[in-house]
Write an enzyme that holds these catalytic residues in place. Sequence first.
Site, PDB file in Angstrom:
ATOM      1  N   ARG A  67       0.816  -1.236   0.000  1.00  0.00           N
ATOM      2  CA  ARG A  67       0.000   0.000   0.000  1.00  0.00           C
ATOM      3  C   ARG A  67       0.845   1.281   0.000  1.00  0.00           C
ATOM      4  O   ARG A  67       0.492   2.273   0.655  1.00  0.00           O
ATOM      5  CB  ARG A  67      -0.979   0.027   1.190  1.00  0.00           C
ATOM      6  CG  ARG A  67      -1.944  -1.118   1.229  1.00  0.00           C
ATOM      7  CD  ARG A  67      -2.921  -1.157   0.060  1.00  0.00           C
ATOM      8  NE  ARG A  67      -3.640  -2.404   0.092  1.00  0.00           N
ATOM      9  CZ  ARG A  67      -3.260  -3.500  -0.579  1.00  0.00           C
ATOM     10  NH1 ARG A  67      -2.207  -3.474  -1.384  1.00  0.00           N
ATOM     11  NH2 ARG A  67      -3.943  -4.607  -0.488  1.00  0.00           N
ATOM     12  N   SER A  74     -10.670  -0.012   3.622  1.00  0.00           N
ATOM     13  CA  SER A  74     -10.058  -0.437   4.887  1.00  0.00           C
ATOM     14  C   SER A  74      -9.531   0.785   5.628  1.00  0.00           C
ATOM     15  O   SER A  74      -8.796   1.586   5.054  1.00  0.00           O
ATOM     16  CB  SER A  74      -8.887  -1.380   4.628  1.00  0.00           C
ATOM     17  OG  SER A  74      -9.348  -2.523   3.966  1.00  0.00           O
ATOM     18  N   GLU A 110      -4.932   3.559   6.776  1.00  0.00           N
ATOM     19  CA  GLU A 110      -4.802   3.442   5.316  1.00  0.00           C
ATOM     20  C   GLU A 110      -5.520   4.626   4.656  1.00  0.00           C
ATOM     21  O   GLU A 110      -5.108   5.133   3.627  1.00  0.00           O
ATOM     22  CB  GLU A 110      -5.410   2.112   4.839  1.00  0.00           C
ATOM     23  CG  GLU A 110      -5.223   1.894   3.352  1.00  0.00           C
ATOM     24  CD  GLU A 110      -5.482   0.456   2.917  1.00  0.00           C
ATOM     25  OE1 GLU A 110      -5.031  -0.477   3.602  1.00  0.00           O
ATOM     26  OE2 GLU A 110      -6.145   0.281   1.887  1.00  0.00           O
TER      27      GLU A 110
END
Length: 346
Positions: free
Chosen positions: A180, A230, A300
């Site tokens: 990520r 998320s 995130e």
Amino acid sequence: MEGLEKAIEQIKENIPKLDLRENEPMRNHCSFKVGGAVRAFAVPGDLFEMSKVMFYLHMNGVSPLTLGKCTNVIFPEEGLDIMVISTENLRKLRLGETENTIYAEAGVSLAKLAQFARDNGLSGLEFASGIPGSVGGGVLMNAGAYGGEMKDVVESVVVYYVPTQALTEVKGSDCGFEYRRSAFEKINCAIMGAVFKLTPDDPEAIGARMKEMNAKRTASQPLDMPSAGSAFKRPVGGYAAALIDRCGLKGYTVGGAQISQKHAGFAVNTGSATYDDVVELLDHVRREVYAQTQITLEPEIRIYPKGMMLVDDWRERKQTIIDGMLEQAKQNAADSAAESRDVRPS
Ligand SMILES: Cc1cc2nc3c(=O)[nH]c(=O)nc-3n(C[C@H](O)[C@H](O)[C@H](O)COP(=O)(O)OP(=O)(O)OC[C@H]3O[C@@H](n4cnc5c(N)ncnc54)[C@H](O)[C@@H]3O)c2cc1C
């Protein structure tokens, strides 16, 4: 912000056809449905127009915030004195110049990209078919799901590199992809498009895999409620959702923001969430998970701070470099004068 106001005036004057919205509420764009107005919201029609907008901002010492589908971002209710550049109109999508490749501009949705790949018998993007973001956002954060991630399929990325005001192609292996993350987060650039390297396969088989992944997604995620995906990254050796659930936080609510009852990894908007609700909710979850497990969760979702300004301080940096060079030149001259005094015969 003076530079931003000047840039807006110059942009209006020099790019009169640009879709430029002033004081645009971000809640109308963000998937979480919260957020006040940004000073300006530009929607360039093509890459050339986008480069021009970035040029005027750069010349006035302002950095833009480039956004795609806004599915991973939260803005403060008070608004921000910044310019957002939306890639929503950068939607060119075609087969690439080399075999088994696809070129997509930054604003193409990941779902469209995956469908285009399937229709052309190219496999590798099935994982992306249910991610609601854009190519630009997906590349920037190395989006992934069900064992696949952008890193596996990105052959190269076309970026507009602000310091040189030039388009540059970066090889996939040089993108600094990690879980990520990508190197583009730390570079002053906008992603304009990407080339994807895929593998030939039967369109029906590709479609079946996409269907299976999306059925799993629908069964497990709160897709009927506004969210930003998320809330936390996966911690080493575990899953954020499992930890949050284990800590008894499923359904935990602050105002209109809630840890989803369906999937503890998601924060959802039950209808009236505010920025402060989201911040307080995620803060509480982090503290509680740490207290119970000693594991620190990293968000995130990108939550932009109140009062954030985006400055492009190239003039100051350039001046610092010039000042440094002048200082060095003076020092060198003084050193060589001293040296020649030392070697002069007495
Ligand atoms: C219901 C739901 C499910 C999700 N599932 C997943 C999932 O399975 N896997 C996953 O990884 N993510 C998932 N997400 C999160 C999100 O969709 C992805 O991270 C997506 O890649 C973000 O793309 P975006 O276009 O919405 O980016 P945005 O939210 O618009 O922006 C995110 C970041 O990328 C930057 N950015 C965007 N475009 C550009 C550009 N052209 N140039 C430079 N910077 C840019 C922005 O500045 C910002 O920092 C989900 C979100 C939701 C709401």
